[in-house]
Design an enzyme around this catalytic site. Structure first.
Site, mmCIF file in Angstrom:
data_model
loop_
_atom_site.group_PDB
_atom_site.id
_atom_site.type_symbol
_atom_site.label_atom_id
_atom_site.label_comp_id
_atom_site.label_asym_id
_atom_site.label_seq_id
_atom_site.Cartn_x
_atom_site.Cartn_y
_atom_site.Cartn_z
ATOM 1 N N ARG A 100 0.837 -1.212 0.000
ATOM 2 C CA ARG A 100 0.000 0.000 0.000
ATOM 3 C C ARG A 100 0.863 1.250 0.000
ATOM 4 O O ARG A 100 0.404 2.322 0.353
ATOM 5 C CB ARG A 100 -0.930 0.000 1.198
ATOM 6 C CG ARG A 100 -0.218 -0.251 2.524
ATOM 7 C CD ARG A 100 -1.190 -0.143 3.646
ATOM 8 N NE ARG A 100 -0.608 -0.610 4.889
ATOM 9 C CZ ARG A 100 -1.154 -0.397 6.065
ATOM 10 N NH1 ARG A 100 -2.266 0.280 6.156
ATOM 11 N NH2 ARG A 100 -0.596 -0.854 7.155
ATOM 12 N N ASP A 259 10.715 -7.555 7.836
ATOM 13 C CA ASP A 259 10.331 -6.579 6.808
ATOM 14 C C ASP A 259 10.022 -5.220 7.429
ATOM 15 O O ASP A 259 9.731 -4.267 6.714
ATOM 16 C CB ASP A 259 9.130 -7.079 6.005
ATOM 17 C CG ASP A 259 7.950 -7.446 6.887
ATOM 18 O OD1 ASP A 259 8.116 -8.322 7.742
ATOM 19 O OD2 ASP A 259 6.873 -6.848 6.731
ATOM 20 N N ASP A 269 7.760 1.851 9.905
ATOM 21 C CA ASP A 269 6.475 1.142 9.926
ATOM 22 C C ASP A 269 5.802 1.171 11.294
ATOM 23 O O ASP A 269 5.746 0.173 12.021
ATOM 24 C CB ASP A 269 6.632 -0.303 9.436
ATOM 25 C CG ASP A 269 6.681 -0.353 7.918
ATOM 26 O OD1 ASP A 269 6.836 0.722 7.291
ATOM 27 O OD2 ASP A 269 6.568 -1.451 7.340
HETATM 28 P P1 AMP Z 1 3.065 -4.430 8.228
HETATM 29 O O1 AMP Z 1 3.310 -5.515 9.206
HETATM 30 O O2 AMP Z 1 1.885 -3.544 8.525
HETATM 31 O O3 AMP Z 1 4.289 -3.602 8.045
HETATM 32 O O4 AMP Z 1 2.686 -5.082 6.808
HETATM 33 C C1 AMP Z 1 3.123 -6.343 6.387
HETATM 34 C C2 AMP Z 1 2.859 -6.523 4.899
HETATM 35 O O5 AMP Z 1 1.484 -6.398 4.612
HETATM 36 C C3 AMP Z 1 3.551 -5.506 4.009
HETATM 37 O O6 AMP Z 1 3.925 -6.153 2.824
HETATM 38 C C4 AMP Z 1 2.477 -4.485 3.753
HETATM 39 O O7 AMP Z 1 2.675 -3.778 2.549
HETATM 40 C C5 AMP Z 1 1.257 -5.361 3.680
HETATM 41 N N1 AMP Z 1 0.033 -4.645 4.040
HETATM 42 C C6 AMP Z 1 -0.341 -4.215 5.266
HETATM 43 N N2 AMP Z 1 -1.541 -3.631 5.231
HETATM 44 C C7 AMP Z 1 -1.949 -3.677 3.934
HETATM 45 C C8 AMP Z 1 -3.122 -3.247 3.239
HETATM 46 N N3 AMP Z 1 -4.131 -2.641 3.872
HETATM 47 N N4 AMP Z 1 -3.182 -3.472 1.918
HETATM 48 C C9 AMP Z 1 -2.200 -4.091 1.268
HETATM 49 N N5 AMP Z 1 -1.080 -4.529 1.863
HETATM 50 C C10 AMP Z 1 -0.955 -4.341 3.172
HETATM 51 MG MG MG Z 2 5.706 -3.227 7.207
#
Ligand code: AMP
Ligand code: MG
Length: 502
Positions: A100, A259, A269
């Site tokens: 996103r 990540d 993040d």
């Molecule tokens: P995070 O743990 O929030 O940093 O996200 C983990 C993974 O999920 C990353 O690849 C983000 O880009 C993806 N991600 C999190 N929220 C969304 C969303 N609403 N739509 C698409 N991808 C998401």
């Molecule tokens: Mg992330």
């Protein structure tokens, strides 16, 4: 439209041609436009950062609103979503990526080249099951916290603005969409390296990435006998220093997946993060973290684990030779993490206690204070700040601080040792107080403060977000007019649950 406004005199951001990520080649990204949002409006703008970036005037205009909501292209070159992989909660998750987020481009600033990225700008090839969106709630949290961290002196990605839209977004409940504009020299994560090692299994691309990162961000490592090892050691050291800063300020990240760890040692993040209120080493800020993998006291250990995942991913980049020797060398390169973390944390904690010289008994003195606080869940930020007013005079009772502890005898015993320790180095109370106030923030972004700003913003009133930003930009100042923001969390705040769903 009058004659004056017909021709805009506000210059556009001066985007650099190409860009670092772009130059790595299409194995690293997908080009795509942002998805538009209806009825966008400013939720928050960071004028101080805009000024640093030379975007102060631009950020005031309608064009900036359209660009930073994803409704208008920023420049001729299309935005990029990058691909990465990672370990989530200790388990290999395979391919992830900017699900996103979109990189608009790079601009020059006095602090070096900065990447400008939208978060919440719609679907990308890496969105998996997600909707590509971010909600207003989490966007305000990220905006405020990244700026709070920056002004606390903790390396972090920055936030330039938040744009809101009434477009509904489904989370636990129906919320509304927002886009945060993030700014950093690079958004590269450990997971980018893991991706080319494991998912893509493309050693040449991995090598290209490593070389380019060293060249651009770690040029001093080029002179080392094996630049990759010198660079990995530097990443380990930066990560160690970052962990020490998190621990010292009482910051809990909440989702330390590989990540979500920056290769530059930035805090990145912001999701279900939290600052510790009542001190509890096993505090879990992420509601979805049932095992407490990312509990406060576990953060340094998790960073260490993540560095080993990174080291392992770099094996194919070392090329021909004995893999066992290579693995050993990579392990040795991350080893300095421990000493760097311990030394950094001790230095930070000694500063928080106002200790100028280094004495043998200091670690025990510091640890005993933390144990006292842990036993009673004493408010971490308030107690540390009150410590500055400690009088080392014989017979001083230090009631302001003492009153924070139920076990007065335990506090008194510790206070006697602390007073003696201060007298031993001829510490001058007034002088020490000034130093300690610059090491112990009065204002941190407690959950309830963010929540108050969010609730108001959800009703269409963004003044509280902007006010809180100004308070958090001066975390070490007294700011008596904002005393309430330095107080205990209210009763209702205990029910705030922050989860990964952002
Ligand atoms: P995070 O743990 O929030 O940093 O996200 C983990 C993974 O999920 C990353 O690849 C983000 O880009 C993806 N991600 C999190 N929220 C969304 C969303 N609403 N739509 C698409 N991808 C998401
Ligand atoms: Mg992330």
């Amino acid at each position: 439209m009058n004659a004056l406004s017909e021709h805009s005199v506000v210059s556009e951001p001066r985007w650099r041609a190409g860009g670092f990520l772009q130059s790595l080649g299409p194995a690293f990204w997908s080009e795509l436009p942002a998805q538009p949002l209806p009825e966008v409006r400013w939720v928050a703008r960071n004028d101080a950062l805009a000024a640093e970036l030379g975007l102060a005037d631009w950020l005031q205009g309608e064009r900036a609103l359209q660009v930073l909501s994803g409704n208008a292209p920023a420049r001729v070159a299309p935005p990029l979503a990058s691909v990465y992989s990672g370990h989530q909660f200790g388990v290999w998750a395979g391919q992830l990526g900017d699900g996103r987020a979109l990189l608009l481009g790079e601009i020059d600033s006095p602090s070096g080249v900065q990447e400008i990225q939208l978060k919440g700008s719609g679907l990308t090839p890496y969105s998996r099951m997600g909707d590509g969106r971010a909600v207003l709630r989490s966007s305000i949290r990220e905006f405020l916290c990244s700026e709070a961290m920056h002004h606390l002196g903790i390396p972090t990605t920055r936030a330039l603005a938040v744009v809101g839209s009434p477009q509904p977004v489904m989370r636990e409940t129906v919320e509304t969409a927002a886009v945060v504009t993030r700014v950093a020299p690079s958004f590269l994560r450990f997971g980018h390296f893991e991706h080319f090692a494991h998912t893509a299994a493309d050693a040449a691309a991995l090598r290209r990435l490593v070389d380019a990162v060293i060249e651009r961000y770690f040029p001093a490592c080029r002179e080392a006998p094996v630049p990759l090892l010198a660079w990995l050691e530097e990443v380990a050291r930066r990560t160690a220093r970052l962990m020490a800063q998190w621990q010292a300020v009482g910051f809990c990240h909440g989702v330390m997946n590989t990540d979500n760890l920056s290769i530059l040692g930035l805090t990145i993040d912001y999701g279900p993060f939290g600052f510790i209120d009542g001190f509890d080493p096993m505090h879990i800020c992420n509601h979805s973290d049932h095992q407490g993998r990312y509990a406060y006291a576990r953060q340094p250990g998790v960073a260490w684990w993540n560095l080993h995942a990174l080291a392992q991913a770099l094996l194919p980049a070392l090329g021909d030779g004995d893999p066992r020797q290579h693995a050993q060398a990579l392990g040795a390169a991350v080893e300095p993490f421990k000493a760097e973390f311990d030394a950094s944390l001790q230095r930070l904690l000694r500063a928080k206690l106002g200790l100028a010289a280094e004495h043998d008994g200091d670690p025990a003195l510091i640890d005993d204070l933390l144990r006292l606080m842990a036993a009673e869940h004493t408010d971490y930020t308030i107690a540390m700040r009150r410590l500055a007013a400690f009088s080392s005079a014989e017979g001083a009772t230090n009631d302001d601080l003492r009153d924070l502890f139920v076990d007065r005898a335990a506090f008194d015993a510790w206070g006697l040792r602390y007073a003696q320790r201060l007298r031993d180095e001829h510490s001058v109370d007034a002088e020490r107080r000034a130093r300690m106030n610059a090491a112990n923030p009065k204002f941190v972004l407690r959950n309830h403060l963010a929540e108050q700003a969010i609730r108001r913003a959800q009703e269409g009133d963004f003044a509280e977000t902007q006010r809180l930003l100004r308070v958090l930009q001066r975390p070490f100042d007294e700011q008596p007019e904002h005393e309430a923001d330095a107080g205990y969390p209210p009763q209702w705040a205990q029910r705030i649950a922050v989860s990964c769903s952002s």
